[in-house]
Scaffold this motif. Structure first.
Motif, mmCIF file in Angstrom:
data_model
loop_
_atom_site.group_PDB
_atom_site.id
_atom_site.type_symbol
_atom_site.label_atom_id
_atom_site.label_comp_id
_atom_site.label_asym_id
_atom_site.label_seq_id
_atom_site.Cartn_x
_atom_site.Cartn_y
_atom_site.Cartn_z
ATOM 1 N N GLY A 5 0.819 -1.215 0.000
ATOM 2 C CA GLY A 5 0.000 0.000 0.000
ATOM 3 C C GLY A 5 0.845 1.253 0.000
ATOM 4 O O GLY A 5 0.540 2.226 -0.694
ATOM 5 N N ALA A 6 1.933 1.215 0.782
ATOM 6 C CA ALA A 6 2.828 2.375 0.832
ATOM 7 C C ALA A 6 3.490 2.604 -0.518
ATOM 8 O O ALA A 6 3.628 3.744 -0.978
ATOM 9 C CB ALA A 6 3.881 2.175 1.920
ATOM 10 N N ALA A 7 3.909 1.496 -1.163
ATOM 11 C CA ALA A 7 4.542 1.624 -2.483
ATOM 12 C C ALA A 7 3.561 2.182 -3.503
ATOM 13 O O ALA A 7 3.916 2.996 -4.352
ATOM 14 C CB ALA A 7 5.061 0.263 -2.938
ATOM 15 N N ARG A 8 2.310 1.727 -3.416
ATOM 16 C CA ARG A 8 1.290 2.221 -4.345
ATOM 17 C C ARG A 8 1.044 3.711 -4.120
ATOM 18 O O ARG A 8 0.915 4.485 -5.071
ATOM 19 C CB ARG A 8 -0.004 1.433 -4.157
ATOM 20 N N GLU A 9 0.979 4.117 -2.851
ATOM 21 C CA GLU A 9 0.766 5.530 -2.533
ATOM 22 C C GLU A 9 1.946 6.376 -3.027
ATOM 23 O O GLU A 9 1.763 7.471 -3.579
ATOM 24 C CB GLU A 9 0.611 5.692 -1.021
ATOM 25 N N THR A 10 3.157 5.857 -2.852
ATOM 26 C CA THR A 10 4.345 6.567 -3.319
ATOM 27 C C THR A 10 4.335 6.712 -4.834
ATOM 28 O O THR A 10 4.688 7.767 -5.380
ATOM 29 C CB THR A 10 5.610 5.826 -2.871
ATOM 30 N N SER A 11 3.929 5.655 -5.517
ATOM 31 C CA SER A 11 3.876 5.691 -6.977
ATOM 32 C C SER A 11 2.856 6.719 -7.464
ATOM 33 O O SER A 11 3.118 7.462 -8.419
ATOM 34 C CB SER A 11 3.525 4.301 -7.517
ATOM 35 N N ARG A 12 1.703 6.779 -6.812
ATOM 36 C CA ARG A 12 0.671 7.766 -7.182
ATOM 37 C C ARG A 12 1.185 9.179 -6.970
ATOM 38 O O ARG A 12 0.967 10.071 -7.797
ATOM 39 C CB ARG A 12 -0.610 7.531 -6.371
ATOM 40 N N LEU A 13 1.876 9.371 -5.835
ATOM 41 C CA LEU A 13 2.417 10.694 -5.551
ATOM 42 C C LEU A 13 3.490 11.065 -6.573
ATOM 43 O O LEU A 13 3.558 12.219 -7.025
ATOM 44 C CB LEU A 13 2.992 10.734 -4.140
ATOM 45 N N ASP A 14 4.307 10.099 -6.958
ATOM 46 C CA ASP A 14 5.328 10.345 -7.994
ATOM 47 C C ASP A 14 4.684 10.841 -9.275
ATOM 48 O O ASP A 14 5.146 11.817 -9.888
ATOM 49 C CB ASP A 14 6.114 9.061 -8.283
ATOM 50 N N ARG A 15 3.620 10.167 -9.697
ATOM 51 C CA ARG A 15 2.950 10.534 -10.947
ATOM 52 C C ARG A 15 2.331 11.926 -10.856
ATOM 53 O O ARG A 15 2.391 12.702 -11.805
ATOM 54 C CB ARG A 15 1.878 9.502 -11.290
ATOM 55 N N ARG A 16 1.752 12.242 -9.710
ATOM 56 C CA ARG A 16 1.114 13.546 -9.568
ATOM 57 C C ARG A 16 2.151 14.667 -9.506
ATOM 58 O O ARG A 16 1.929 15.751 -10.066
ATOM 59 C CB ARG A 16 0.211 13.557 -8.335
ATOM 60 N N LEU A 17 3.265 14.423 -8.842
ATOM 61 C CA LEU A 17 4.330 15.425 -8.809
ATOM 62 C C LEU A 17 4.920 15.639 -10.198
ATOM 63 O O LEU A 17 5.179 16.775 -10.613
ATOM 64 C CB LEU A 17 5.430 14.985 -7.837
ATOM 65 N N GLU A 18 5.107 14.545 -10.919
ATOM 66 C CA GLU A 18 5.633 14.648 -12.283
ATOM 67 C C GLU A 18 4.655 15.405 -13.182
ATOM 68 O O GLU A 18 5.056 16.233 -14.002
ATOM 69 C CB GLU A 18 5.887 13.248 -12.841
ATOM 70 N N ALA A 19 3.354 15.121 -13.014
ATOM 71 C CA ALA A 19 2.335 15.814 -13.812
ATOM 72 C C ALA A 19 2.292 17.302 -13.477
ATOM 73 O O ALA A 19 2.165 18.154 -14.368
ATOM 74 C CB ALA A 19 0.965 15.189 -13.571
ATOM 75 N N LEU A 20 2.430 17.635 -12.192
ATOM 76 C CA LEU A 20 2.433 19.040 -11.786
ATOM 77 C C LEU A 20 3.631 19.772 -12.365
ATOM 78 O O LEU A 20 3.509 20.912 -12.846
ATOM 79 C CB LEU A 20 2.436 19.149 -10.256
ATOM 80 N N ASN A 21 4.789 19.121 -12.351
ATOM 81 C CA ASN A 21 5.980 19.737 -12.933
ATOM 82 C C ASN A 21 5.815 19.920 -14.440
ATOM 83 O O ASN A 21 6.228 20.942 -14.999
ATOM 84 C CB ASN A 21 7.214 18.890 -12.638
#
Length: 560
Positions: A5-21
């Motif tokens: 679950g933590a890895a999945r949450e981290t992956s989602r956050l990675d994608r959202r940060l990348e999208a924001l950038n």
């Protein structure tokens, strides 16, 4: 929280940060730099926080002067870490109570917290394995500017925000307008504690809590946890500990905080770009960030019809009709020179070639032409060009939000100054087939000369006969055809054939000139359209594509 679950949450956050950038980079030049800088700050903070200890949860205690913030901090910590006194304010710089000192130094250095205290284990709350850092922070309403700056900075850095309010000032506009309402997207990592309930009669505690919840709901924090406590009596302290421990043990607070930051940044970027109506309005008229604020603003783009209209207007402004007419007139003139009656066709050589006057007559093997001699664009032509570009940009930017509509229009205008020269060069380099001979010219020319020679031969024959008769010499018998003397037949036939050829040539030349001009018109319009595509349409399409990518990136950043 499980590792999966933590890895999945981290992956989602990675994608959202990348999208924001990506959204920030795509918006460069279209949106105000201030909006882009604020997004960059969020990205920088997220990158810094994630590079530091993920095993520690940072919980900040925020409150106004007299709210009992430090007292509650001590009560939750189980010991007198912070100084609480009658003289206020007692907290002038951040103070950290740490459960699990190992690995916390770099994180506290980043937070700029110098005063650190290794707290002892508190049964059922925290020990060295919990990885918990509690921060007692200066009062947010302090008269000292340095204290207020510390609070403002910490609001953007800590993982969990605990707002300590008191019964007297729980509805104070300062805390709601300046802090709670702007953080409406951070409900998952925000806790509100109504402290000092021992100062209220028991029957008033519930109404005050309900009143506080109503105010928070208007701030956009209707799902936030609201707790009642008394640091002096210890009432409700265990409940506060339970909520904080849960956040620390689950190891989700950091990701939730950063996710909320990204959501808020995406909403603000959407508002700056005109893709939202500015967020969700509260009952008090305040504006809060909202994930759903990211709209679907998309530009219409360049359609086939708008491209055709643009090319057509530019062609007219560039005198393409004049060139087309010159092609037809040039063909008629050349055809007359080649197929006209040999006795009079030489007169056509004194008439100037319309295409040569425009420097469009190709000589030799396709020489490269750089300029025409067309009349330079005057005010009407420039106005027509500007209007055509403006109309195209308006159509292409339809549906786009304000700043992006301006960017699309600007892209269309960038190439406008180069249009007249580029179109002139395109016309000059277009093959108009002006120097190409028609297959029938040689045939007509041969027959015309034969007709003329035949008529002249007839005249010569009759002249010889007349001379013989005048000299009283024997005149030979003239051959006859159907009773007509052959010389007369030759003259009549030659003249009649010349007239017929002239009439026939007139019709053929007209049809051929129309065909040549139609081909020239098609090629010239294609050349002008190519220039329009390169200098106007392509830049506009790039901006439209950039808006589409920006919108998609913004939606991804907002979690939609």
């Amino acid at each position: 929280m499980s590792r999966v679950g933590a890895a999945r949450e981290t992956s989602r956050l990675d994608r959202r940060l990348e999208a924001l950038n990506s959204a920030r980079e795509l918006a460069s030049g279209a949106l105000p730099q201030e909006a882009l800088d604020s997004v960059l700050q969020v990205l920088d903070r997220a990158g810094s926080r994630r590079s530091l200890s993920g095993d520690h949860t940072v919980v900040g205690f925020f409150g106004a002067t007299g709210s009992g913030k430090s007292s509650l901090f001590n009560a939750v910590s189980g010991e007198e870490i912070a100084t609480a006194a009658v003289r206020r304010p007692t907290t002038t710089e951040p103070l950290a109570g740490i459960w699990g000192v190992q690995g916390s130094d770099a994180l506290l250095d980043w937070l700029e917290v110098r005063k650190r205290h290794a707290a002892g284990p508190v049964q059922g709350f925290a020990d060295d394995d919990t990885g918990l850092i509690l921060l007692d922070l200066p009062d947010f309403d302090s008269t000292r500017a340095a204290n207020r700056e510390i609070v403002q900075r910490m609001v953007g850095l800590v993982d969990v925000l605990v707002w300590v309010l008191d019964p007297q000032k729980y509805a104070d506009a300062a805390v709601h307008n300046d802090f709670l309402a702007p953080l409406s997207s951070h409900g998952a990592v925000t806790i509100v504690v109504l402290n000092q309930i021992d100062r209220l009669p028991e029957h008033e505690v519930r109404p005050v809590l309900e009143s506080l919840k109503d105010i928070l709901a208007r701030d956009g924090l209707d799902k936030i946890q609201v707790l009642a406590a008394s640091a002096v009596l210890g009432t409700g302290v265990d409940k506060v500990r339970t909520v904080i421990r849960q956040a620390a043990v689950q190891r989700q607070a950091m990701s939730q905080r950063l996710t909320a930051d990204v959501t808020q940044a995406a909403a603000r970027l959407a508002e700056a770009s005109g893709l939202s109506a500015g967020g969700t309005k509260t009952a008090g008229g305040r504006t809060t960030a909202d994930t759903k604020a990211v709209g679907d603003g998309m530009a219409a783009g360049a359609t086939a019809a708008s491209r055709t209209r643009l090319a057509g207007e530019l062609a007219v402004a560039a005198n393409v009709p004049l060139v087309v007419d010159a092609v037809a007139r040039s063909y008629r003139l050349e055809a007359t020179r080649r197929t006209g009656w040999p006795v009079t066709r030489w007169l056509a050589r004194f008439r100037p070639d319309p295409l040569r006057r425009l420097n469009l007559r190709r000589e030799g093997a396709n020489p490269e032409l750089n300029r025409t001699s067309l009349p330079p664009a005057g005010a009407p032509e420039r106005a027509r060009t500007d209007a055509a570009v403006r109309e195209f940009a308006e159509a292409a930017s339809a549906g786009a939000p304000g700043p992006w509509r301006a960017a699309i229009r600007s892209a269309a205008r960038e190439g406008s100054d180069r249009l007249p020269d580029a179109v002139d060069q395109a016309i000059a380099s277009t093959d108009l087939s002006a120097g190409r001979k028609s297959w029938w010219w040689g045939l007509f020319n041969t027959v015309q000369w034969l007709a003329l020679v035949t008529a002249l031969a007839g005249f010569a024959w009759l002249g010889v006969l007349a001379a013989l008769a005048y000299l009283q010499l024997p005149v030979p018998e003239v051959p006859r055809v159907q009773g007509w003397p052959v010389p007369t037949v030759m003259i009549a036939g030659g003249v009649l054939l010349g007239i017929v050829l002239a009439i026939a040539a007139r019709f053929i030349v007209g049809a051929a000139a129309s065909s040549r001009s139609a081909v020239a018109r098609k090629r010239l319009k294609a050349a002008v359209a190519d220039v329009a595509e390169r200098l106007v349409v392509a830049p506009v399409e790039r901006e439209v594509s950039r808006l589409a990518k920006f919108t998609a990136a913004l939606k991804a950043a907002a979690g939609r």
